[in-house]
Design a protein around this motif. Structure first.
Motif, PDB file in Angstrom:
ATOM      1  N   LEU A  80       0.830  -1.211   0.000  1.00 13.31           N
ATOM      2  CA  LEU A  80       0.000   0.000   0.000  1.00 13.31           C
ATOM      3  C   LEU A  80       0.860   1.255   0.000  1.00 13.31           C
ATOM      4  O   LEU A  80       0.565   2.231  -0.713  1.00 13.31           O
ATOM      5  N   ASP A  81       1.938   1.246   0.757  1.00 17.93           N
ATOM      6  CA  ASP A  81       2.781   2.434   0.899  1.00 17.93           C
ATOM      7  C   ASP A  81       3.417   2.875  -0.415  1.00 17.93           C
ATOM      8  O   ASP A  81       3.718   4.073  -0.581  1.00 17.93           O
ATOM      9  N   VAL A  82       3.617   1.950  -1.360  1.00 13.91           N
ATOM     10  CA  VAL A  82       4.293   2.308  -2.607  1.00 13.91           C
ATOM     11  C   VAL A  82       3.344   2.304  -3.810  1.00 13.91           C
ATOM     12  O   VAL A  82       3.804   2.364  -4.950  1.00 13.91           O
ATOM     13  N   SER A  83       2.031   2.261  -3.542  1.00 10.18           N
ATOM     14  CA  SER A  83       1.079   2.085  -4.642  1.00 10.18           C
ATOM     15  C   SER A  83       0.123   3.257  -4.811  1.00 10.18           C
ATOM     16  O   SER A  83      -0.968   3.097  -5.359  1.00 10.18           O
ATOM     17  N   ALA A  84       0.529   4.425  -4.373  1.00 11.69           N
ATOM     18  CA  ALA A  84      -0.385   5.576  -4.426  1.00 11.69           C
ATOM     19  C   ALA A  84      -0.869   5.872  -5.834  1.00 11.69           C
ATOM     20  O   ALA A  84      -1.999   6.329  -6.030  1.00 11.69           O
ATOM     21  N   GLY A  85      -0.069   5.615  -6.843  1.00 12.46           N
ATOM     22  CA  GLY A  85      -0.461   5.912  -8.214  1.00 12.46           C
ATOM     23  C   GLY A  85      -1.177   4.784  -8.921  1.00 12.46           C
ATOM     24  O   GLY A  85      -1.486   4.892 -10.115  1.00 12.46           O
ATOM     25  N   ASN A  86      -1.444   3.711  -8.207  1.00 15.64           N
ATOM     26  CA  ASN A  86      -2.081   2.542  -8.803  1.00 15.64           C
ATOM     27  C   ASN A  86      -3.334   2.189  -7.997  1.00 15.64           C
ATOM     28  O   ASN A  86      -3.253   1.492  -6.988  1.00 15.64           O
ATOM     29  N   PRO A  87      -4.510   2.669  -8.420  1.00 16.21           N
ATOM     30  CA  PRO A  87      -5.718   2.477  -7.604  1.00 16.21           C
ATOM     31  C   PRO A  87      -6.106   1.019  -7.412  1.00 16.21           C
ATOM     32  O   PRO A  87      -6.607   0.644  -6.353  1.00 16.21           O
ATOM     33  N   ASN A  88      -5.871   0.172  -8.414  1.00 21.30           N
ATOM     34  CA  ASN A  88      -6.246  -1.231  -8.272  1.00 21.30           C
ATOM     35  C   ASN A  88      -5.344  -1.948  -7.268  1.00 21.30           C
ATOM     36  O   ASN A  88      -5.819  -2.737  -6.446  1.00 21.30           O
ATOM     37  N   ARG A  89      -4.043  -1.658  -7.322  1.00 18.91           N
ATOM     38  CA  ARG A  89      -3.141  -2.286  -6.362  1.00 18.91           C
ATOM     39  C   ARG A  89      -3.390  -1.739  -4.953  1.00 18.91           C
ATOM     40  O   ARG A  89      -3.325  -2.475  -3.958  1.00 18.91           O
ATOM     41  N   THR A  90      -3.694  -0.452  -4.873  1.00 20.66           N
ATOM     42  CA  THR A  90      -4.035   0.151  -3.581  1.00 20.66           C
ATOM     43  C   THR A  90      -5.251  -0.538  -2.974  1.00 20.66           C
ATOM     44  O   THR A  90      -5.278  -0.873  -1.782  1.00 20.66           O
ATOM     45  N   THR A  91      -6.267  -0.770  -3.795  1.00 14.24           N
ATOM     46  CA  THR A  91      -7.480  -1.423  -3.305  1.00 14.24           C
ATOM     47  C   THR A  91      -7.195  -2.845  -2.844  1.00 14.24           C
ATOM     48  O   THR A  91      -7.688  -3.282  -1.802  1.00 14.24           O
ATOM     49  N   ALA A  92      -6.394  -3.583  -3.612  1.00 17.67           N
ATOM     50  CA  ALA A  92      -6.060  -4.952  -3.226  1.00 17.67           C
ATOM     51  C   ALA A  92      -5.341  -4.979  -1.881  1.00 17.67           C
ATOM     52  O   ALA A  92      -5.637  -5.818  -1.014  1.00 17.67           O
ATOM     53  N   ALA A  93      -4.381  -4.068  -1.698  1.00 13.43           N
ATOM     54  CA  ALA A  93      -3.648  -4.016  -0.429  1.00 13.43           C
ATOM     55  C   ALA A  93      -4.577  -3.658   0.722  1.00 13.43           C
ATOM     56  O   ALA A  93      -4.481  -4.227   1.821  1.00 13.43           O
ATOM     57  N   ARG A  94      -5.492  -2.730   0.486  1.00 17.42           N
ATOM     58  CA  ARG A  94      -6.444  -2.359   1.542  1.00 17.42           C
ATOM     59  C   ARG A  94      -7.386  -3.512   1.867  1.00 17.42           C
ATOM     60  O   ARG A  94      -7.757  -3.703   3.038  1.00 17.42           O
ATOM     61  N   ASN A  95      -7.797  -4.250   0.848  1.00 22.46           N
ATOM     62  CA  ASN A  95      -8.607  -5.439   1.123  1.00 22.46           C
ATOM     63  C   ASN A  95      -7.852  -6.400   2.038  1.00 22.46           C
ATOM     64  O   ASN A  95      -8.419  -6.950   2.985  1.00 22.46           O
ATOM     65  N   CYS A  96      -6.564  -6.613   1.748  1.00 21.17           N
ATOM     66  CA  CYS A  96      -5.758  -7.492   2.603  1.00 21.17           C
ATOM     67  C   CYS A  96      -5.674  -6.959   4.030  1.00 21.17           C
ATOM     68  O   CYS A  96      -5.760  -7.729   4.997  1.00 21.17           O
ATOM     69  N   LEU A  97      -5.518  -5.657   4.164  1.00 26.97           N
ATOM     70  CA  LEU A  97      -5.396  -5.075   5.496  1.00 26.97           C
ATOM     71  C   LEU A  97      -6.704  -5.146   6.276  1.00 26.97           C
ATOM     72  O   LEU A  97      -6.704  -5.063   7.506  1.00 26.97           O
ATOM     73  N   GLU A  98      -7.822  -5.321   5.585  1.00 28.59           N
ATOM     74  CA  GLU A  98      -9.095  -5.563   6.264  1.00 28.59           C
ATOM     75  C   GLU A  98      -9.287  -7.046   6.544  1.00 28.59           C
ATOM     76  O   GLU A  98      -9.750  -7.433   7.632  1.00 28.59           O
ATOM     77  N   LEU A  99      -8.936  -7.898   5.596  1.00 32.02           N
ATOM     78  CA  LEU A  99      -9.216  -9.329   5.717  1.00 32.02           C
ATOM     79  C   LEU A  99      -8.268 -10.050   6.672  1.00 32.02           C
ATOM     80  O   LEU A  99      -8.694 -10.941   7.425  1.00 32.02           O
ATOM     81  N   LEU A 100      -6.994  -9.713   6.656  1.00 34.99           N
ATOM     82  CA  LEU A 100      -6.037 -10.453   7.461  1.00 34.99           C
ATOM     83  C   LEU A 100      -6.282 -10.313   8.967  1.00 34.99           C
ATOM     84  O   LEU A 100      -6.125 -11.300   9.711  1.00 34.99           O
ATOM     85  N   PRO A 101      -6.688  -9.135   9.473  1.00 34.41           N
ATOM     86  CA  PRO A 101      -7.071  -9.089  10.900  1.00 34.41           C
ATOM     87  C   PRO A 101      -8.272  -9.977  11.218  1.00 34.41           C
ATOM     88  O   PRO A 101      -8.344 -10.537  12.323  1.00 34.41           O
TER      89      PRO A 101
END
Length: 529
Positions: A80-101
């Protein structure tokens, strides 16, 4: 090996491997992947002692997975920290940060309680689902070494968690003697869990009428809140006794609602289906939006209940995935609720769910997910899909169950439901019946499981009943079953050979008590209401 992957694998596997011992390695006979299981178990950290018990072995595996979930979350944050310019990768990382907890919480719960309890297996199965879903989210944005390394680590994590889940299944089936353990089996293998002698016990449960209201939402003013989300935000957290009832008066509430993990035992009570409507229009066609995100209402707090209202997604028939309601709430009850949408209307994502006297409308895969869900006395309503093409026709599939592991105690059970079409659907269907193809389901994942028990099926259902997903994918491992289907669409002799007519002696497997332990948590209600 990539440097980041090397770090991940060092975190997952101790360099000081315990000496291989046939005593504790016998537990790996429960795994579908015995060789890799033995390798992981031999290198467990801390090491297992030679005569470790079955429970100690399972807890050791889950402890390692919990440790590695911390690393997996760090990897998702780094993406997520390196994907600010890539909305799809940003969304995938955020999904992981919601799902893994969620995975951490469910695996912790499974490890902390009685391993013999059905709860342990359903929670561990959900923990595995969330790990898989994070991996799957990254799969669609795998365009960097960083993402690839994270996926490899998640794959190893899921394999380990799957070993523990398979061992839980063996513990439940064979007991603690690991010499008897074997890989998990399903009905497709001739194994019916629980055994045939378990009785069919039904329930008249649901959401009780007349629950006292704690707070009220309305459109016209004079209530505590004007939006549903504001009422959810103000509700107390972590309710363990009783319920917090949010009365939602008649009106159309155009908002996206999220009930977070800590908001337990919330109840939404409306003024009736079609009168109290919560509606949104998110779809996966939008940049940076995944199917998971599209839900108009999404619930993760356990013990959620709702009755007498509509959840709707109005993205339309051309918008592809557009969820009206998503549930990750264990022990959730939806009673007299309408779910309105087109593709992917109801995302019964995980854990145990009960639907009573509901209306579920859609087109493609409009009931999907990897929960253990029972649908009683529901109306399953097919609506028109795309603009009608009189030459090509159209295809509708009711279900797409997503079980990825045979040890997950999940599946969809429809009992005394009715499959019908909307008025608009019938108008189109009657013009060219042969061109409109409707199926009970198709296998979204390898071990998809769906059964229809005593359901009425209208004439538009194709005689073969069920549809492949792609080629022969999952056709040898899924379980699709029917028992005493009725109506013009009930045609047992014409069904695909990879579906099953359930033997009467096994139908008790799909009772509320046996399938979702519903006798202990679904409230009893007055049958005459």
């Amino acid at each position: 090996m990539a440097p980041l992957l090397s770090i991940f694998l060092l975190a997952a596997v101790s360099c000081s491997a315990a000496a291989a011992s046939p005593d504790f390695l016998q537990a790996c006979k429960a795994s579908r992947f015995q060789d890799s299981c033995e390798n992981r178990l031999s290198n467990s950290n801390p090491p297992l002692y030679p005569n470790a018990s079955a429970s100690e072995i399972i807890l050791s595996i889950f402890t390692a997975s919990l440790r590695d979930l911390v690393t997996a979350r760090s990897a998702a944050q780094s993406i997520l920290d390196v994907s600010a310019g890539n909305p799809n990768r940003t969304t995938a990382a955020r999904n992981c940060l919601e799902l893994l907890p969620f995975s951490t919480r469910r695996l912790t719960a499974a490890s902390s309680g009685d391993l013999i309890s059905p709860d342990a297996r359903i929670w561990a199965g959900a923990a595995l689902l969330y790990q898989y879903d994070c991996w799957s989210a990254l799969k669609y944005v795998n365009d960097t070494a960083q993402v690839s390394d994270a996926m490899a680590f998640l794959d190893e994590l899921a394999n380990r968690t799957g070993d523990g889940l398979s061992m839980l299944a063996s513990l439940h089936r064979y007991g603690p003697d690991t010499s008897l353990w074997a890989p998990p089996q399903t009905e497709r293998d001739g194994y019916w869990d629980p055994p045939a002698e378990m009785p069919l016990i039904d329930s008249s449960g649901g959401v009780p009428a007349g629950l006292p209201t704690n707070t009220t939402v309305c459109k016209e003013g004079g209530c505590e809140f004007s939006t549903v989300q504001a009422a959810v935000d103000a509700a107390p957290a972590n309710i363990t006794a009783g319920r917090f009832v949010i009365r939602i008066k008649a009106g159309v509430y155009e908002e996206i609602v999220r009930v977070p993990f800590e908001k337990t035992n919330l109840v939404f009570v409306g003024d009736g289906m079609g009168r109290t409507v919560i509606t949104g229009n998110l779809s996966a066609d939008e940049v940076g939006v995944t199917t998971y995100i599209t839900a108009t209402v999404a619930v993760t707090g356990d013990g959620f209940m709702a009755r007498d209202l509509t959840f709707r997604n109005t993205a339309g028939p051309d918008a592809h995935q557009a969820v009206a309601f998503r549930s990750d709430s264990d022990l959730s009850v939806l009673d007299t609720v309408e779910f309105a949408g087109h593709q992917d209307t109801l995302y019964a994502h995980s854990l145990r769910q009960y639907y009573k006297s509901c209306i579920i409308a859609g087109t493609v895969d409009f009931i999907f997910g990897n929960s253990a869900a029972v649908f009683d006395d529901c109306l399953i309503l097919v609506v028109p899909h795309l603009i009608w093409d009189h030459k090509k026709g159209d295809t509708a599939t009711v279900t797409a169950h997503g079980r990825t592991d045979p040890a997950q105690p999940t599946g969809f059970v429809f009992r005394n439901c009715k499959l019908n079409g909307s008025d608009e659907f019938w108008d189109i269907y009657k013009k060219a019946p042969a061109l409109h193809r409707v199926y009970l389901g198709r296998p979204w994942k390898q071990y998809s499981r769906t059964v229809f028990v005593g359901c009425y099926l209208e004439e538009f259902l194709r005689p073969e009943g069920w549809s492949p997903w792609s080629g022969d994918f999952a056709l040898a491992t899924l379980f699709y079953g029917e028992f005493e289907s009725a109506g013009p669409g009930a045609n047992a002799t014409a069904r695909v050979p990879w579906s099953t007519q359930i033997p009467p002696e096994h139908i008790g497997v799909y009772s509320l008590e046996n399938f979702i332990q519903g006798n202990s948590w679904i409230p009893a209600v007055d049958c005459s209401r």
